[in-house]
Design a protein around this motif. Structure first.
Motif, PDB file in Angstrom:
ATOM      1  N   LEU A 185      15.808   4.430 -50.112  1.00 30.02           N
ATOM      2  CA  LEU A 185      16.956   3.523 -50.049  1.00 30.02           C
ATOM      3  C   LEU A 185      17.548   3.260 -51.430  1.00 30.02           C
ATOM      4  CD1 LEU A 185      15.677   0.934 -47.414  1.00 30.02           C
ATOM      5  CD2 LEU A 185      17.121   2.927 -47.046  1.00 30.02           C
ATOM      6  N   ASP A 186      16.679   3.193 -52.453  1.00 27.65           N
ATOM      7  CA  ASP A 186      17.193   2.956 -53.803  1.00 27.65           C
ATOM      8  C   ASP A 186      18.045   4.131 -54.268  1.00 27.65           C
ATOM      9  OD1 ASP A 186      15.987   0.467 -54.100  1.00 27.65           O
ATOM     10  OD2 ASP A 186      14.062   1.415 -54.567  1.00 27.65           O
ATOM     11  N   PRO A 226      22.042  -8.383 -42.854  1.00 20.70           N
ATOM     12  CA  PRO A 226      20.742  -8.795 -42.306  1.00 20.70           C
ATOM     13  C   PRO A 226      20.220  -7.801 -41.257  1.00 20.70           C
ATOM     14  CG  PRO A 226      22.522 -10.160 -41.437  1.00 20.70           C
ATOM     15  CD  PRO A 226      23.125  -9.309 -42.506  1.00 20.70           C
ATOM     16  N   GLN A 227      21.180  -7.101 -40.609  1.00 22.50           N
ATOM     17  CA  GLN A 227      20.816  -6.138 -39.577  1.00 22.50           C
ATOM     18  C   GLN A 227      19.955  -5.006 -40.151  1.00 22.50           C
ATOM     19  OE1 GLN A 227      24.309  -4.345 -38.084  1.00 22.50           O
ATOM     20  NE2 GLN A 227      23.346  -3.436 -36.292  1.00 22.50           N
ATOM     21  N   VAL A 228      20.249  -4.640 -41.426  1.00 24.77           N
ATOM     22  CA  VAL A 228      19.556  -3.507 -42.043  1.00 24.77           C
ATOM     23  C   VAL A 228      18.061  -3.794 -42.173  1.00 24.77           C
ATOM     24  CG1 VAL A 228      19.387  -2.118 -44.135  1.00 24.77           C
ATOM     25  CG2 VAL A 228      21.622  -2.724 -43.199  1.00 24.77           C
ATOM     26  N   ALA A 229      17.737  -5.034 -42.576  1.00 22.53           N
ATOM     27  CA  ALA A 229      16.332  -5.396 -42.688  1.00 22.53           C
ATOM     28  C   ALA A 229      15.649  -5.278 -41.329  1.00 22.53           C
ATOM     29  CB  ALA A 229      16.202  -6.817 -43.238  1.00 22.53           C
ATOM     30  N   GLN A 230      16.368  -5.672 -40.291  1.00 25.77           N
ATOM     31  CA  GLN A 230      15.818  -5.570 -38.940  1.00 25.77           C
ATOM     32  C   GLN A 230      15.573  -4.105 -38.563  1.00 25.77           C
ATOM     33  OE1 GLN A 230      15.010  -8.010 -36.583  1.00 25.77           O
ATOM     34  NE2 GLN A 230      15.180  -9.382 -38.350  1.00 25.77           N
ATOM     35  N   ILE A 231      16.542  -3.240 -38.917  1.00 27.60           N
ATOM     36  CA  ILE A 231      16.430  -1.823 -38.541  1.00 27.60           C
ATOM     37  C   ILE A 231      15.229  -1.166 -39.223  1.00 27.60           C
ATOM     38  CG2 ILE A 231      17.537   0.436 -38.812  1.00 27.60           C
ATOM     39  CD1 ILE A 231      20.232  -1.018 -38.410  1.00 27.60           C
ATOM     40  N   PHE A 232      15.097  -1.429 -40.534  1.00 28.11           N
ATOM     41  CA  PHE A 232      14.037  -0.741 -41.269  1.00 28.11           C
ATOM     42  C   PHE A 232      12.702  -1.482 -41.226  1.00 28.11           C
ATOM     43  CE2 PHE A 232      17.750   1.199 -43.225  1.00 28.11           C
ATOM     44  CZ  PHE A 232      17.352   2.527 -43.290  1.00 28.11           C
ATOM     45  N   GLY A 233      12.761  -2.764 -40.948  1.00 33.35           N
ATOM     46  CA  GLY A 233      11.539  -3.540 -41.011  1.00 33.35           C
ATOM     47  C   GLY A 233      11.098  -3.818 -42.436  1.00 33.35           C
ATOM     48  N   VAL A 234      12.058  -3.706 -43.400  1.00 32.62           N
ATOM     49  CA  VAL A 234      11.721  -4.016 -44.800  1.00 32.62           C
ATOM     50  C   VAL A 234      12.802  -4.935 -45.361  1.00 32.62           C
ATOM     51  CG1 VAL A 234      10.501  -1.849 -45.239  1.00 32.62           C
ATOM     52  CG2 VAL A 234      12.955  -1.988 -45.663  1.00 32.62           C
ATOM     53  N   GLU A 235      12.450  -5.630 -46.438  1.00 33.02           N
ATOM     54  CA  GLU A 235      13.458  -6.455 -47.102  1.00 33.02           C
ATOM     55  C   GLU A 235      13.301  -6.299 -48.609  1.00 33.02           C
ATOM     56  OE1 GLU A 235      12.767 -10.523 -46.160  1.00 33.02           O
ATOM     57  OE2 GLU A 235      10.654 -10.428 -46.653  1.00 33.02           O
ATOM     58  N   ARG A 236      14.379  -6.593 -49.318  1.00 35.34           N
ATOM     59  CA  ARG A 236      14.332  -6.465 -50.777  1.00 35.34           C
ATOM     60  C   ARG A 236      13.629  -7.680 -51.365  1.00 35.34           C
ATOM     61  NH1 ARG A 236      18.056  -2.818 -53.333  1.00 35.34           N
ATOM     62  NH2 ARG A 236      19.722  -3.149 -51.836  1.00 35.34           N
ATOM     63  N   GLY A 237      12.619  -7.422 -52.174  1.00 37.32           N
ATOM     64  CA  GLY A 237      11.912  -8.517 -52.831  1.00 37.32           C
ATOM     65  C   GLY A 237      12.002  -8.363 -54.335  1.00 37.32           C
ATOM     66  N   PRO A 258       5.106  -9.323 -42.205  1.00 35.82           N
ATOM     67  CA  PRO A 258       3.922  -8.475 -42.073  1.00 35.82           C
ATOM     68  C   PRO A 258       3.247  -8.671 -40.719  1.00 35.82           C
ATOM     69  CG  PRO A 258       3.949  -9.558 -44.203  1.00 35.82           C
ATOM     70  CD  PRO A 258       5.074 -10.133 -43.419  1.00 35.82           C
ATOM     71  N   GLY A 259       2.880  -7.527 -40.109  1.00 39.44           N
ATOM     72  CA  GLY A 259       2.163  -7.601 -38.840  1.00 39.44           C
ATOM     73  C   GLY A 259       3.053  -7.522 -37.630  1.00 39.44           C
ATOM     74  N   ALA A 260       4.341  -7.798 -37.796  1.00 39.40           N
ATOM     75  CA  ALA A 260       5.221  -7.737 -36.628  1.00 39.40           C
ATOM     76  C   ALA A 260       6.291  -6.667 -36.870  1.00 39.40           C
ATOM     77  CB  ALA A 260       5.887  -9.085 -36.395  1.00 39.40           C
ATOM     78  N   ASP A 261       6.556  -5.836 -35.899  1.00 40.95           N
ATOM     79  CA  ASP A 261       7.584  -4.819 -36.021  1.00 40.95           C
ATOM     80  C   ASP A 261       8.884  -5.375 -35.473  1.00 40.95           C
ATOM     81  OD1 ASP A 261       9.204  -2.695 -36.075  1.00 40.95           O
ATOM     82  OD2 ASP A 261       7.932  -1.367 -34.884  1.00 40.95           O
ATOM     83  N   PRO A 262       9.842  -5.669 -36.355  1.00 39.89           N
ATOM     84  CA  PRO A 262      11.088  -6.293 -35.903  1.00 39.89           C
ATOM     85  C   PRO A 262      11.857  -5.386 -34.931  1.00 39.89           C
ATOM     86  CG  PRO A 262      11.281  -5.516 -38.164  1.00 39.89           C
ATOM     87  CD  PRO A 262       9.852  -5.364 -37.797  1.00 39.89           C
ATOM     88  N   ARG A 263      11.571  -4.077 -34.984  1.00 42.55           N
ATOM     89  CA  ARG A 263      12.314  -3.155 -34.114  1.00 42.55           C
ATOM     90  C   ARG A 263      11.916  -3.317 -32.647  1.00 42.55           C
ATOM     91  NH1 ARG A 263      11.096   2.240 -37.071  1.00 42.55           N
ATOM     92  NH2 ARG A 263       9.729   0.951 -38.325  1.00 42.55           N
ATOM     93  N   SER A 264      10.707  -3.918 -32.413  1.00 39.56           N
ATOM     94  CA  SER A 264      10.257  -4.026 -31.031  1.00 39.56           C
ATOM     95  C   SER A 264      10.902  -5.212 -30.320  1.00 39.56           C
ATOM     96  CB  SER A 264       8.730  -4.150 -30.986  1.00 39.56           C
ATOM     97  OG  SER A 264       8.342  -5.303 -31.693  1.00 39.56           O
TER      98      SER A 264
END
Lengths: 322, 231
Positions: free
Chosen positions: B177-178, B203-214, B223-229
């Motif tokens: 992504l970078d 915000p949708q992108v974080a949901q799609i990939f299951g990652v966020e910029r930190g 952690p532990g939950a798959d937002p895609r499900s």
């Protein structure tokens, strides 16, 4: 393949062709002195068709072998190892002994259809880009099935002499074929070779991968169908007249690719020349070996080809794919 | 727009995807595994005969035969496997292009067989094959995979300079992504066979990939939950 190598191959081929027609020269020239008409008949009616058949069949096996190897992206795909020749033999036996059609054209058509069925079955079993193991296992299964069905057809044939009749032919034989029979095998064989050569550039680009070839505008499905139909036509027509002859279609393309820097498509022309050269040489061995009797030519090609095949399988790595 | 495509469909993989790319634009295509990036590239390249319309400068490149197609578009697959041990120079020539790229430093590789090259070297040769016809549309699937950091930078700079050279565009599928943010003029996000978003900031992108910029780069979302499900 550069011009010098092509000329050397063509020269070698002409030499063995002439040798096949004229050797042993001493007895032929003696016969010419005694009975000119008989000597001419010997050359024109016996030796010429035999040499022409060896040329056409060998060239077809070489070109078809190179084409199916390019198509399956695998150097072990050849007409015999893919079950094509066994399928053709089964088709011919079914046509003659079960269906009862003995006309040469029926025999050829049965043989071509048998080859086509075997190749189609192989493609559906092994898939278009076959792993070596899958390809060999599928080819082995098809060969075994076709062989068993051929034996069954001969056992069930109305004629009690079917086995005896068919034995020589099944083992591969170029002996006592007429010029007419040579034409029946040779014309479809030449058609196959010329049509396959036209597919050379597309088969070379297939080396970039099926997806890239498609992205370059090649219809890979049609290409696959063309190679399979042409191989079935050429190999089937030759098997109908001369029986099943193995290993030429495996070996010739491997040598040919060394002359074309590994290009699988443009190797077809060299493979045709090398295949013809090898089969004429094998037939010379059959004729001139001092054994007091005639060996089936399929046995000679197998005796030379099978150890080569074993060596190839044992060393099957990238470096040997050239 | 130089390229417009719509309604591209491949059963089970691509559901009516549409995309438009302007001349000179380098568009990065991102998305989770199995989101349809490769399928979209295939559909545009005419691989597998996907229904839908594609117009490159007004004409459908998928109708062009082998003589004209490489000048219109080229496709680099993610796989670097080649079944036959060709020479590097022969492989590039099979692609139908004549352009030379000193930036790729291929001279010492050209007369070597592909099976003697490292994966990264082979990648450079395959990339040269795709670039050599100087097509109007470059479709590249993971071009930087197998390349070391220096070659990643050099490759993307080369693609960028190629686009500057004329009326050309590129669609590049990429996982990093970078890198997508750094090199792409625009980022198109795919999810489940559809174009889902533009750019990486929604915000949708974080949901799609299951990652966020930190602070330290990308990290797993919840952690532990798959937002895609969950919808």
């Amino acid at each position: 393949m550069n011009g010098r190598v092509a000329a050397a191959l063509a020269l070698a081929l002409s030499a063995v062709f002439a040798a096949s027609v004229l050797l042993p020269f001493g007895s032929l020239s003696a016969l010419f002195g005694e009975d000119r008409a008989l000597a001419t008949a010997l050359v024109v009616e016996l030796r010429l068709p035999r040499a022409l058949l060896a040329f056409a069949y060998g060239a077809t096996l070489g070109a078809s072998g190179a084409a199916v190897q390019a198509l399956f992206a695998n150097p072990l795909a050849s007409p015999d190892l893919t079950g094509t020749t066994s399928g053709a033999a089964l088709g011919a036996v079914m046509t003659v002994y079960i269906a009862g059609f003995t006309a040469p054209i029926a025999l050829s058509m049965g043989s071509v259809l048998g080859a086509l069925a075997a190749l189609t079955l192989l493609l559906s079993l092994a898939g278009p880009k076959a792993e070596t193991a899958t390809l060999l296992l599928a080819g082995l299964a098809i060969s075994a099935l076709a062989g068993a069905l051929t034996t069954l057809a001969l056992a069930l044939a109305p004629s009690p002499f079917a086995f005896y009749d068919a034995y020589d032919w099944l083992m591969g034989s170029l002996i006592d074929r007429s010029l007419e029979q040579a034409a029946f095998a040779g014309l479809p064989a030449l058609l196959t070779i010329f049509a396959l050569l036209r597919l050379g550039p597309a088969l070379d680009r297939l080396a970039l991968g099926e997806e890239v070839a498609q992205s370059m505008g090649h219809d890979v499905t049609r290409l696959r169908r063309q190679v399979i139909c042409l191989t079935a036509l050429g190999v089937g027509a030759c098997v109908a007249i001369c029986g099943a002859i193995g290993f030429i279609g495996l070996i010739a393309p491997i040598f040919a690719r060394r002359l074309t820097r590994g290009h699988p498509g443009r190797a077809m022309a060299a493979a045709a020349l090398i295949g013809a050269l090898l089969l004429i040489l094998a037939d010379l061995v059959v004729r001139l070996a001092p054994l007091g009797r005639t060996l089936p030519i399929g046995v000679v090609t197998a005796l030379i080809g099978a150890p080569f095949f074993l060596w190839l399988v044992a060393h099957m790595r990238w470096t040997l794919r050239a | 727009m130089m390229l417009t495509a719509s309604g591209l469909t491949l059963p089970g993989r691509l559901f009516g995807a549409s995309i438009a790319i302007a001349a000179g634009e380098l568009v990065c295509l991102v998305g989770p595994n199995g989101s349809g990036k490769t399928s979209l590239l295939h559909a545009l390249a005419g691989i597998g005969g996907a229904p839908g319309t594609v117009a490159l400068e007004g004409a459908d490149p998928r109708r062009l035969g082998p003589a004209l197609r490489p000048a219109s578009l080229t496709y680099l697959p993610a796989s670097r496997d080649i079944a036959w041990p060709l020479l590097a120079r022969d492989l590039i020539a099979l692609g139908g292009g004549g352009a030379d790229f000193p930036e790729l430093e291929l001279a010492p590789l050209l007369d070597r067989r592909l099976d003697s090259l490292s994966t990264g070297e082979r990648s450079r040769v395959l990339i040269a094959r795709a670039l050599a016809p100087q097509p109007k549309l470059l479709l590249l699937d993971e071009p930087t995979a197998n390349l070391d950091p220096l070659w990643r930078i050099r490759l993307m700079a080369l693609v960028r300079s190629e686009l500057r050279a004329g009326n050309r565009a590129a669609l590049v599928a990429i996982h990093d992504l970078d890198a997508a943010a750094r090199y792409g003029d625009r980022i198109v996000v795919m999810d489940r066979g559809r174009i889902a978003a533009e750019g990486l900031d929604g915000p949708q992108v974080a949901q799609i990939f299951g990652v966020e910029r930190g602070d330290g780069g990308w990290r797993e979302l919840k952690p532990g939950a798959d937002p895609r499900s969950s919808p």
